[in-house]
Design a protein around this motif. Structure first.
Motif, PDB file in Angstrom:
ATOM      1  N   ALA A  87       0.861  -1.185   0.000  1.00 39.14           N
ATOM      2  CA  ALA A  87       0.000   0.000   0.000  1.00 39.14           C
ATOM      3  C   ALA A  87       0.896   1.233   0.000  1.00 39.14           C
ATOM      4  CB  ALA A  87      -0.915   0.000   1.215  1.00 39.14           C
ATOM      5  N   GLY A  88       0.491   2.225  -0.764  1.00 44.29           N
ATOM      6  CA  GLY A  88       1.327   3.413  -0.875  1.00 44.29           C
ATOM      7  C   GLY A  88       1.262   4.318   0.326  1.00 44.29           C
ATOM      8  N   HIS A  89       0.075   4.517   0.867  1.00 41.34           N
ATOM      9  CA  HIS A  89      -0.121   5.466   1.953  1.00 41.34           C
ATOM     10  C   HIS A  89      -1.072   4.874   2.977  1.00 41.34           C
ATOM     11  CE1 HIS A  89       1.748   9.403   1.846  1.00 41.34           C
ATOM     12  NE2 HIS A  89       0.807   9.880   2.649  1.00 41.34           N
ATOM     13  N   TYR A  90      -0.770   5.081   4.257  1.00 42.07           N
ATOM     14  CA  TYR A  90      -1.625   4.597   5.338  1.00 42.07           C
ATOM     15  C   TYR A  90      -2.137   5.802   6.107  1.00 42.07           C
ATOM     16  CZ  TYR A  90      -3.232   1.149   8.818  1.00 42.07           C
ATOM     17  OH  TYR A  90      -3.993   0.328   9.631  1.00 42.07           O
ATOM     18  N   VAL A  91      -3.440   6.012   6.057  1.00 38.58           N
ATOM     19  CA  VAL A  91      -4.071   7.116   6.775  1.00 38.58           C
ATOM     20  C   VAL A  91      -4.720   6.564   8.034  1.00 38.58           C
ATOM     21  CG1 VAL A  91      -5.765   8.973   6.702  1.00 38.58           C
ATOM     22  CG2 VAL A  91      -4.544   8.318   4.611  1.00 38.58           C
ATOM     23  N   TYR A  92      -4.299   7.067   9.168  1.00 37.61           N
ATOM     24  CA  TYR A  92      -4.933   6.682  10.423  1.00 37.61           C
ATOM     25  C   TYR A  92      -5.732   7.874  10.934  1.00 37.61           C
ATOM     26  CZ  TYR A  92      -5.679   5.051  15.183  1.00 37.61           C
ATOM     27  OH  TYR A  92      -6.258   4.664  16.359  1.00 37.61           O
ATOM     28  N   VAL A  93      -7.047   7.690  11.040  1.00 33.60           N
ATOM     29  CA  VAL A  93      -7.905   8.753  11.557  1.00 33.60           C
ATOM     30  C   VAL A  93      -7.815   8.715  13.078  1.00 33.60           C
ATOM     31  CG1 VAL A  93     -10.221   9.720  11.671  1.00 33.60           C
ATOM     32  CG2 VAL A  93      -9.422   8.620   9.561  1.00 33.60           C
ATOM     33  N   SER A  94      -7.049   9.637  13.598  1.00 34.58           N
ATOM     34  CA  SER A  94      -6.761   9.691  15.024  1.00 34.58           C
ATOM     35  C   SER A  94      -7.646  10.741  15.690  1.00 34.58           C
ATOM     36  CB  SER A  94      -5.276   9.984  15.231  1.00 34.58           C
ATOM     37  OG  SER A  94      -4.925   9.933  16.598  1.00 34.58           O
ATOM     38  N   SER A  95      -7.157  11.341  16.739  1.00 29.84           N
ATOM     39  CA  SER A  95      -7.947  12.285  17.526  1.00 29.84           C
ATOM     40  C   SER A  95      -7.032  13.301  18.185  1.00 29.84           C
ATOM     41  CB  SER A  95      -8.734  11.522  18.602  1.00 29.84           C
ATOM     42  OG  SER A  95      -9.272  12.403  19.559  1.00 29.84           O
ATOM     43  N   ALA A 137       0.933   2.927  12.970  1.00 27.32           N
ATOM     44  CA  ALA A 137       0.913   3.300  11.556  1.00 27.32           C
ATOM     45  C   ALA A 137       2.263   3.847  11.118  1.00 27.32           C
ATOM     46  CB  ALA A 137      -0.187   4.333  11.304  1.00 27.32           C
ATOM     47  N   ALA A 138       2.846   4.711  11.946  1.00 30.79           N
ATOM     48  CA  ALA A 138       4.139   5.309  11.604  1.00 30.79           C
ATOM     49  C   ALA A 138       5.255   4.273  11.611  1.00 30.79           C
ATOM     50  CB  ALA A 138       4.454   6.439  12.577  1.00 30.79           C
ATOM     51  N   GLU A 139       5.166   3.302  12.498  1.00 36.65           N
ATOM     52  CA  GLU A 139       6.188   2.250  12.576  1.00 36.65           C
ATOM     53  C   GLU A 139       6.244   1.445  11.284  1.00 36.65           C
ATOM     54  OE1 GLU A 139       5.546  -1.598  14.875  1.00 36.65           O
ATOM     55  OE2 GLU A 139       6.903  -0.522  16.208  1.00 36.65           O
ATOM     56  N   ALA A 140       5.080   1.171  10.700  1.00 36.86           N
ATOM     57  CA  ALA A 140       5.029   0.342   9.496  1.00 36.86           C
ATOM     58  C   ALA A 140       5.206   1.144   8.214  1.00 36.86           C
ATOM     59  CB  ALA A 140       3.703  -0.419   9.447  1.00 36.86           C
ATOM     60  N   PHE A 141       4.757   2.411   8.191  1.00 36.08           N
ATOM     61  CA  PHE A 141       4.744   3.176   6.946  1.00 36.08           C
ATOM     62  C   PHE A 141       5.632   4.413   6.949  1.00 36.08           C
ATOM     63  CE2 PHE A 141       1.265   0.423   6.062  1.00 36.08           C
ATOM     64  CZ  PHE A 141       1.126   0.413   4.682  1.00 36.08           C
ATOM     65  N   GLY A 142       6.229   4.741   8.059  1.00 34.56           N
ATOM     66  CA  GLY A 142       7.156   5.870   8.100  1.00 34.56           C
ATOM     67  C   GLY A 142       6.528   7.169   7.629  1.00 34.56           C
ATOM     68  N   ASP A 143       7.205   7.851   6.707  1.00 35.64           N
ATOM     69  CA  ASP A 143       6.712   9.130   6.193  1.00 35.64           C
ATOM     70  C   ASP A 143       5.437   8.980   5.371  1.00 35.64           C
ATOM     71  OD1 ASP A 143       8.835  10.401   7.387  1.00 35.64           O
ATOM     72  OD2 ASP A 143      10.065  10.451   5.573  1.00 35.64           O
ATOM     73  N   ASN A 144       5.085   7.767   5.009  1.00 36.76           N
ATOM     74  CA  ASN A 144       3.854   7.528   4.251  1.00 36.76           C
ATOM     75  C   ASN A 144       2.654   7.250   5.153  1.00 36.76           C
ATOM     76  OD1 ASN A 144       4.972   7.863   1.675  1.00 36.76           O
ATOM     77  ND2 ASN A 144       5.788   5.770   1.709  1.00 36.76           N
ATOM     78  N   ALA A 145       2.814   7.535   6.450  1.00 34.97           N
ATOM     79  CA  ALA A 145       1.698   7.444   7.389  1.00 34.97           C
ATOM     80  C   ALA A 145       1.156   8.846   7.627  1.00 34.97           C
ATOM     81  CB  ALA A 145       2.141   6.817   8.705  1.00 34.97           C
ATOM     82  N   LEU A 146      -0.106   9.034   7.335  1.00 35.05           N
ATOM     83  CA  LEU A 146      -0.784  10.315   7.546  1.00 35.05           C
ATOM     84  C   LEU A 146      -1.669  10.175   8.774  1.00 35.05           C
ATOM     85  CD1 LEU A 146      -1.604  13.179   6.565  1.00 35.05           C
ATOM     86  CD2 LEU A 146      -3.363  12.067   5.157  1.00 35.05           C
TER      87      LEU A 146
END
Length: 328
Positions: A87-95, A137-146
C-alpha cells in the motif's frame, strides 16, 4: 486510485468510502461482514481482533489505506504490518485527544502527547489507544503514514448522537435549555469534509500529524442551535442560560448537553486547537447550515432514529432535569 477502507460501513469510514466512490476510485472495504459495503465497493471479510483476523488482507495492492480504528493499538499494528509494501499510503484517523491534558488554547501538532505503545492490546483509554494507533501506523509506513487528528465530528450518519440529539430535542419544541454564552465559538469537522481532506492529502503524498478540524469559531453555539430551530420548523424557544447556572445544577457538559463546554481548560482543549497546518494543506469546511440541514434530512430518511455505537454512552439531557434548570 485504489482505496482499502478498514471499516467503511459506519460514520467516518462510510463518509470516506462514499467520497472515494464519488471520485471514481476503486474501493475495497474490510470489515466483519455485519453490515453491507457501500454500493459500488468490493467487500473483504475479516475480524482484526481475532488471531489471524487480517489474513484476508494478505493479497492485493492499494494506493491508499484509511483506518478509523478506535480500539487497541495492536489491531492497527497488525493491519499496518500486513499491508506494508503493498500500500502506498496509510491514513490513520486519530484524535486530538492524543495531546496531554490540558491542551492549551492554540496548541499545534508539536504539542506534548500522551504516553502509549503500538503493542498495547488494551483499548480502555481512548487517548492512549489513539496515540498507540498513530505509533503503529508510523512504525510500518514511516513518512507515508498520515495521522489525521480529528476533533468533534458531526454530520449525516453520526452514530454518537450529539447533533441528532439537539435536532430531536429542538424538533420537540417548547422551551429549550440553551447553554451559553450564545457567542461561544465552536470547533468541529463535518465527516464529509474530513473524508475529502484525507483523500486529497493521501493522494498528494502528505504524511505526519495534522489537526483536521475547523478553525476555532467556524460557528458558535448560538448559530448551531438557531440553525437547528430553523431546519426543524421553528417550534422551539431557546432559553439561553449562563454556564455557571448549568454547572451549579449538576448538568454534565458535553455528555448531557452535547457539543457544549463551558469556558475553561476542557473547552480550550476541544474547541481552540491550532489547525493552520491542515488549512494550508487544503482543508475546507462547509457552512454549519449545510451540516445541520443534511443531518436532519438523513434522520428523516431513516425514520428519525439515529444509530448508536454500542461502545459509546448515550448522550443528552432528560426532560425532567431540563425543566428543573429552566424553572430555577
Amino acid at each position: 486510485m485504489r482505496l482499502l477502507m478498514l471499516g467503511g460501513t459506519g460514520f467516518v469510514g462510510r463518509a470516506v468510502a462514499d467520497e472515494a466512490l464519488a471520485r471514481g476510485w476503486q474501493v475495497t472495504v474490510f470489515n466483519r461482514g455485519h453490515h453491507e459495503a457501500p454500493p459500488g465497493a468490493a467487500q473483504v471479510t475479516g475480524d482484526r481482533t481475532s488471531p489471524g483476523g487480517t489474513a484476508a488482507l494478505a493479497q492485493g495492492t492499494w494506493d491508499v489505506v484509511v483506518d478509523t480504528w478506535t480500539g487497541a493499538p495492536s489491531a492497527v499494528r497488525d493491519a499496518a504490518r500486513v499491508l506494508a509494501g503493498r500500500a502506498g499510503h496509510y491514513v490513520y484517523v486519530s484524535s486530538r485527544s492524543v495531546y496531554r491534558y490540558p491542551a492549551a488554547a492554540g496548541l499545534d501538532e508539536d504539542g506534548p502527547l500522551v504516553d502509549a505503545s503500538p503493542d498495547d492490546g488494551d483499548d480502555g483509554d481512548y487517548a492512549r489507544a489513539k496515540r498507540g494507533g498513530e505509533l503503529a501506523a508510523a512504525e510500518a509506513f514511516g513518512d507515508n503514514a498520515l495521522l489525521a487528528r480529528a476533533g468533534l465530528i458531526i454530520g449525516p450518519r453520526e452514530n454518537i448522537g450529539r447533533l441528532p440529539w439537539w435536532l430531536h430535542r429542538i424538533a420537540r419544541g417548547g422551551p429549550v435549555l440553551a447553554p451559553g454564552p450564545r457567542e461561544l465559538p465552536l470547533q468541529y469537522i463535518d465527516a464529509r469534509d474530513l473524508a475529502a481532506w484525507v483523500l486529497d492529502a493521501a493522494a498528494r503524498g502528505l504524511g505526519g500529524p495534522f489537526n483536521v478540524v475547523s478553525r476555532p469559531g467556524h460557528t458558535t453555539m448560538g448559530e448551531l442551535l438557531e440553525t437547528c430551530v430553523r431546519v426543524t420548523g421553528g417550534a422551539a424557544e431557546l432559553r439561553w442560560t449562563a454556564p455557571e447556572r448549568i454547572v451549579a445544577a449538576g448538568v454534565e457538559p458535553w455528555s448531557q448537553l452535547p457539543v457544549w463546554l463551558p469556558p475553561g481548560e476542557l473547552y480550550d482543549t476541544l474547541h481552540r486547537g491550532d489547525v493552520s497546518r491542515a488549512l494550508a494543506a487544503g482543508l475546507r469546511c462547509r457552512p454549519v447550515a449545510e451540516t445541520v440541514a443534511d443531518t436532519w434530512d438523513w434522520l428523516q430518511s431513516i425514520g428519525g432514529r439515529a444509530p448508536q455505537r454500542p461502545d459509546r454512552p448515550v448522550v443528552g439531557l432528560d426532560p425532567g432535569t431540563e425543566a428543573k434548570v429552566l424553572a430555577g
